[in-house]
Scaffold this motif. Structure first.
Motif, PDB file in Angstrom:
ATOM      1  N   ASP A 168      10.161 -31.761   8.481  1.00  0.00           N
ATOM      2  CA  ASP A 168       9.997 -32.926   9.347  1.00  0.00           C
ATOM      3  C   ASP A 168       8.520 -33.142   9.680  1.00  0.00           C
ATOM      4  O   ASP A 168       8.056 -34.277   9.766  1.00  0.00           O
ATOM      5  CB  ASP A 168      10.803 -32.750  10.642  1.00  0.00           C
ATOM      6  CG  ASP A 168      12.293 -32.953  10.428  1.00  0.00           C
ATOM      7  OD1 ASP A 168      12.651 -33.736   9.525  1.00  0.00           O
ATOM      8  OD2 ASP A 168      13.097 -32.336  11.141  1.00  0.00           O
ATOM      9  N   GLN A 169       7.774 -32.047   9.858  1.00  0.00           N
ATOM     10  CA  GLN A 169       6.342 -32.179  10.140  1.00  0.00           C
ATOM     11  C   GLN A 169       5.591 -32.728   8.931  1.00  0.00           C
ATOM     12  O   GLN A 169       4.632 -33.490   9.080  1.00  0.00           O
ATOM     13  CB  GLN A 169       5.766 -30.827  10.548  1.00  0.00           C
ATOM     14  CG  GLN A 169       6.201 -30.359  11.925  1.00  0.00           C
ATOM     15  CD  GLN A 169       5.527 -29.062  12.327  1.00  0.00           C
ATOM     16  OE1 GLN A 169       4.486 -28.699  11.790  1.00  0.00           O
ATOM     17  NE2 GLN A 169       6.123 -28.350  13.262  1.00  0.00           N
ATOM     18  N   VAL A 170       6.019 -32.318   7.738  1.00  0.00           N
ATOM     19  CA  VAL A 170       5.381 -32.826   6.524  1.00  0.00           C
ATOM     20  C   VAL A 170       5.584 -34.334   6.406  1.00  0.00           C
ATOM     21  O   VAL A 170       4.636 -35.092   6.147  1.00  0.00           O
ATOM     22  CB  VAL A 170       5.946 -32.115   5.271  1.00  0.00           C
ATOM     23  CG1 VAL A 170       5.433 -32.784   4.003  1.00  0.00           C
ATOM     24  CG2 VAL A 170       5.562 -30.638   5.283  1.00  0.00           C
ATOM     25  N   VAL A 171       6.825 -34.783   6.624  1.00  0.00           N
ATOM     26  CA  VAL A 171       7.112 -36.219   6.563  1.00  0.00           C
ATOM     27  C   VAL A 171       6.366 -36.949   7.670  1.00  0.00           C
ATOM     28  O   VAL A 171       5.799 -38.025   7.456  1.00  0.00           O
ATOM     29  CB  VAL A 171       8.630 -36.465   6.677  1.00  0.00           C
ATOM     30  CG1 VAL A 171       8.921 -37.968   6.775  1.00  0.00           C
ATOM     31  CG2 VAL A 171       9.355 -35.871   5.472  1.00  0.00           C
ATOM     32  N   GLU A 172       6.321 -36.353   8.862  1.00  0.00           N
ATOM     33  CA  GLU A 172       5.632 -36.978   9.986  1.00  0.00           C
ATOM     34  C   GLU A 172       4.142 -37.159   9.694  1.00  0.00           C
ATOM     35  O   GLU A 172       3.537 -38.171  10.063  1.00  0.00           O
ATOM     36  CB  GLU A 172       5.816 -36.142  11.254  1.00  0.00           C
ATOM     37  CG  GLU A 172       5.176 -36.723  12.498  1.00  0.00           C
ATOM     38  CD  GLU A 172       5.797 -38.051  12.938  1.00  0.00           C
ATOM     39  OE1 GLU A 172       5.114 -38.789  13.674  1.00  0.00           O
ATOM     40  OE2 GLU A 172       6.955 -38.348  12.544  1.00  0.00           O
ATOM     41  N   SER A 173       3.547 -36.185   9.009  1.00  0.00           N
ATOM     42  CA  SER A 173       2.115 -36.302   8.691  1.00  0.00           C
ATOM     43  C   SER A 173       1.855 -37.482   7.764  1.00  0.00           C
ATOM     44  O   SER A 173       0.821 -38.160   7.870  1.00  0.00           O
ATOM     45  CB  SER A 173       1.600 -35.006   8.057  1.00  0.00           C
ATOM     46  OG  SER A 173       2.067 -34.841   6.736  1.00  0.00           O
ATOM     47  N   LEU A 174       2.792 -37.755   6.852  1.00  0.00           N
ATOM     48  CA  LEU A 174       2.649 -38.904   5.963  1.00  0.00           C
ATOM     49  C   LEU A 174       2.728 -40.212   6.752  1.00  0.00           C
ATOM     50  O   LEU A 174       1.977 -41.161   6.497  1.00  0.00           O
ATOM     51  CB  LEU A 174       3.731 -38.873   4.886  1.00  0.00           C
ATOM     52  CG  LEU A 174       3.642 -37.724   3.870  1.00  0.00           C
ATOM     53  CD1 LEU A 174       4.913 -37.665   3.033  1.00  0.00           C
ATOM     54  CD2 LEU A 174       2.431 -37.894   2.973  1.00  0.00           C
TER      55      LEU A 174
END
Length: 218
Positions: free
Chosen positions: A147-153
């Motif tokens: 979720d953090q990876v997607v949020e960073s995008l």
């Protein structure tokens, strides 16, 4: 006909000691990560070295999303450069792994911290009176939380547009959905549900956006 599940399991078991061997060969500046894409939320099955701080049980990074989305077209990428979130420069290699049927099931990733070399190159350039052109290096989120990876995008898109994604107009939103699709986000199970709420739209609206992008690409 071979059991693809047992074949894949045997491949990951065989590669686990290889991970340790590669990392030991290159020393403390090297990290090797073995991913099993069959479990996207916990794709990391083995890690040696601590360049990005990955641990077994972590999710894939933005790089993994891109490889997963490429599927049959995924190819070995050797020596590409990225930047960790703390600013360190990394030289990376990603090797897609396939089962007996040729289906993409994971990846073997090698990350080498070349920050010291990068700094030394700058010092030498100064001493020699050279001014090497700075090449922009994209950053990568290596968080163990998907979720953090997607949020960073999404946050990257917000900075680019200078407004919250929920405030984007139709055309701007289509551009963002295209970027997320290119980044591999929609290869994740449950991705539309995760993103619709973050974008402030319904799942139906997001599916319509994706359908329009596919129509434009055809």
């Amino acid at each position: 006909m071979p059991d693809t599940t047992s074949t894949a399991d045997a491949m990951f078991a065989a590669l686990t000691p290889v991970v340790e061997g590669i990392a030991a060969t290159f020393g403390r500046s090297c990290e090797v990560v073995l991913h099993d894409y069959r479990d996207q939320e916990r794709s990391v099955v083995a890690v040696a070295g601590s360049v990005t701080g990955r641990q077994a049980g972590d999710a894939m990074s933005e790089i993994g999303l891109r490889v997963l989305a490429a599927g049959d077209d995924a190819r070995t990428e050797v020596g590409y450069v990225t930047r960790a979130q703390d600013g360190r420069v990394l030289k990376c290699t990603t090797v897609p792994l396939r089962d007996a049927d040729g289906t993409l099931i994971g990846a073997l990733c090698i990350n080498i911290d070349v920050s010291a070399i990068d700094r030394a190159t700058g010092v030498l350039a100064d001493l020699l009176g050279l001014s090497p052109a700075e090449k922009p290096v994209a950053s990568t989120n290596f968080s163990g939380d998907l979720d953090q990876v997607v949020e960073s995008l999404i946050e990257r898109a917000e900075r680019a547009h200078a407004v919250p994604v929920a405030s984007l107009g139709r055309e701007e939103r289509l551009g963002l959905v295209r970027e997320l699709n290119d980044a591999g986000v929609f290869a994740l199970r449950g991705a539309p549900g995760r993103l619709a709420g973050r974008l402030g739209i319904s799942r139906t609206a997001l599916y319509n956006d994706l359908a329009e992008l596919k129509k434009d690409a055809s």
